[in-house]
Design a protein around this motif. Structure first.
Motif, PDB file in Angstrom:
ATOM      1  N   UNK A  51       0.889  -1.197  -0.104  1.00 31.79           N
ATOM      2  CA  UNK A  51      -0.072  -0.029  -0.019  1.00 31.79           C
ATOM      3  C   UNK A  51       0.995   1.298   0.120  1.00 31.79           C
ATOM      4  N   UNK A  52       1.800   1.291   0.646  1.00 30.64           N
ATOM      5  CA  UNK A  52       2.975   2.360   0.732  1.00 30.64           C
ATOM      6  C   UNK A  52       3.501   2.497  -0.497  1.00 30.64           C
ATOM      7  N   UNK A  53       3.832   1.408  -1.141  1.00 32.88           N
ATOM      8  CA  UNK A  53       4.411   1.591  -2.583  1.00 32.88           C
ATOM      9  C   UNK A  53       3.455   2.158  -3.562  1.00 32.88           C
ATOM     10  N   UNK A  54       2.200   1.631  -3.447  1.00 35.11           N
ATOM     11  CA  UNK A  54       1.202   2.327  -4.486  1.00 35.11           C
ATOM     12  C   UNK A  54       0.932   3.708  -4.095  1.00 35.11           C
ATOM     13  N   UNK A  55       1.044   4.228  -2.960  1.00 33.75           N
ATOM     14  CA  UNK A  55       0.761   5.660  -2.629  1.00 33.75           C
ATOM     15  C   UNK A  55       2.017   6.370  -2.858  1.00 33.75           C
ATOM     16  N   UNK A  56       3.433   5.894  -3.095  1.00 34.74           N
ATOM     17  CA  UNK A  56       4.368   6.733  -3.456  1.00 34.74           C
ATOM     18  C   UNK A  56       4.392   6.909  -4.712  1.00 34.74           C
ATOM     19  N   UNK A  57       3.796   5.801  -5.678  1.00 35.77           N
ATOM     20  CA  UNK A  57       3.738   5.914  -7.255  1.00 35.77           C
ATOM     21  C   UNK A  57       2.678   6.805  -7.639  1.00 35.77           C
ATOM     22  N   UNK A  58       1.563   6.567  -7.023  1.00 38.92           N
ATOM     23  CA  UNK A  58       0.288   7.303  -7.315  1.00 38.92           C
ATOM     24  C   UNK A  58      -0.024   8.720  -6.956  1.00 38.92           C
ATOM     25  N   UNK A  59       0.631   9.088  -5.990  1.00 33.37           N
ATOM     26  CA  UNK A  59       0.348  10.243  -5.252  1.00 33.37           C
ATOM     27  C   UNK A  59       1.710  11.395  -5.336  1.00 33.37           C
ATOM     28  N   UNK A  60       2.894  10.573  -5.422  1.00 33.98           N
ATOM     29  CA  UNK A  60       4.156  11.470  -5.426  1.00 33.98           C
ATOM     30  C   UNK A  60       4.857  11.184  -6.781  1.00 33.98           C
ATOM     31  N   UNK A  61       4.323  10.268  -7.563  1.00 31.27           N
ATOM     32  CA  UNK A  61       4.922  10.252  -8.965  1.00 31.27           C
ATOM     33  C   UNK A  61       6.365   9.668  -8.922  1.00 31.27           C
ATOM     34  N   UNK A  62       6.537   8.802  -7.760  1.00 35.41           N
ATOM     35  CA  UNK A  62       7.832   8.033  -7.874  1.00 35.41           C
ATOM     36  C   UNK A  62       7.788   6.807  -8.689  1.00 35.41           C
ATOM     37  N   UNK A  63       8.716   6.580  -9.794  1.00 37.82           N
ATOM     38  CA  UNK A  63       8.727   5.577 -10.659  1.00 37.82           C
ATOM     39  C   UNK A  63       8.690   4.061  -9.917  1.00 37.82           C
ATOM     40  N   UNK A  64       7.992   3.262 -10.181  1.00 37.82           N
ATOM     41  CA  UNK A  64       7.780   1.829  -9.713  1.00 37.82           C
ATOM     42  C   UNK A  64       9.231   1.249  -9.686  1.00 37.82           C
ATOM     43  N   UNK A  65       9.870   1.465 -10.861  1.00 40.00           N
ATOM     44  CA  UNK A  65      11.161   0.584 -11.128  1.00 40.00           C
ATOM     45  C   UNK A  65      12.389   1.422 -10.276  1.00 40.00           C
ATOM     46  N   UNK A  66      12.062   2.484  -9.579  1.00 38.02           N
ATOM     47  CA  UNK A  66      12.880   3.165  -8.572  1.00 38.02           C
ATOM     48  C   UNK A  66      12.958   2.618  -7.222  1.00 38.02           C
ATOM     49  N   UNK A  67      11.565   2.015  -6.985  1.00 36.09           N
ATOM     50  CA  UNK A  67      11.408   1.260  -5.537  1.00 36.09           C
ATOM     51  C   UNK A  67      11.936  -0.026  -5.352  1.00 36.09           C
ATOM     52  N   UNK A  68      12.764  -0.108  -4.321  1.00 35.80           N
ATOM     53  CA  UNK A  68      13.113  -1.610  -4.128  1.00 35.80           C
ATOM     54  C   UNK A  68      12.806  -2.205  -2.761  1.00 35.80           C
ATOM     55  N   UNK A  69      12.258  -3.208  -2.888  1.00 34.02           N
ATOM     56  CA  UNK A  69      11.691  -3.810  -1.383  1.00 34.02           C
ATOM     57  C   UNK A  69      12.519  -5.195  -1.229  1.00 34.02           C
ATOM     58  N   UNK A  70      12.770  -5.767  -0.019  1.00 36.48           N
ATOM     59  CA  UNK A  70      13.340  -6.763   0.415  1.00 36.48           C
ATOM     60  C   UNK A  70      12.994  -7.127   1.675  1.00 36.48           C
ATOM     61  N   UNK A  71      12.842  -8.434   1.980  1.00 38.06           N
ATOM     62  CA  UNK A  71      12.601  -9.015   3.306  1.00 38.06           C
ATOM     63  C   UNK A  71      13.707  -8.859   3.959  1.00 38.06           C
ATOM     64  N   UNK A  72      13.354  -8.825   5.348  1.00 33.64           N
ATOM     65  CA  UNK A  72      14.527  -8.710   6.402  1.00 33.64           C
ATOM     66  C   UNK A  72      14.984  -9.669   6.457  1.00 33.64           C
TER      67      UNK A  72
END
Length: 64
Positions: free
Chosen positions: A17-38
């Motif tokens: 949900x946070x990733x979606x908000x960053x992309x949709x509301x703040x215009x950050x490219x999804x390809x610039x977001x990296x996610x990893x399990x702890x």
């Protein structure tokens, strides 16, 4: 100039949900977001299921 944000989430849903908000509301490219399990215990596993398979079925190599 780049900016790094780091966050820990209780659930995968919260992270998505946070990733979606960053992309949709703040215009950050999804390809610039990296996610990893702890750690390995927090991953979704290695077995393919659902949309990870070619036909979207629960068993690789089978359609439908």
């Amino acid at each position: 100039m780049s900016t790094a944000l780091k966050a820990n989430f209780k659930t995968r849903r919260e992270a998505e949900m946070t990733i979606n908000r960053l992309v949709q509301e703040y215009g950050i490219e999804r390809t610039d977001i990296f996610v990893a399990a702890e750690d390995a215990e927090n991953s979704a596993g290695e077995k393919q299921a659902g949309s990870d398979t070619a036909a979207g079925c629960s068993q690789p190599g089978r359609s439908g």
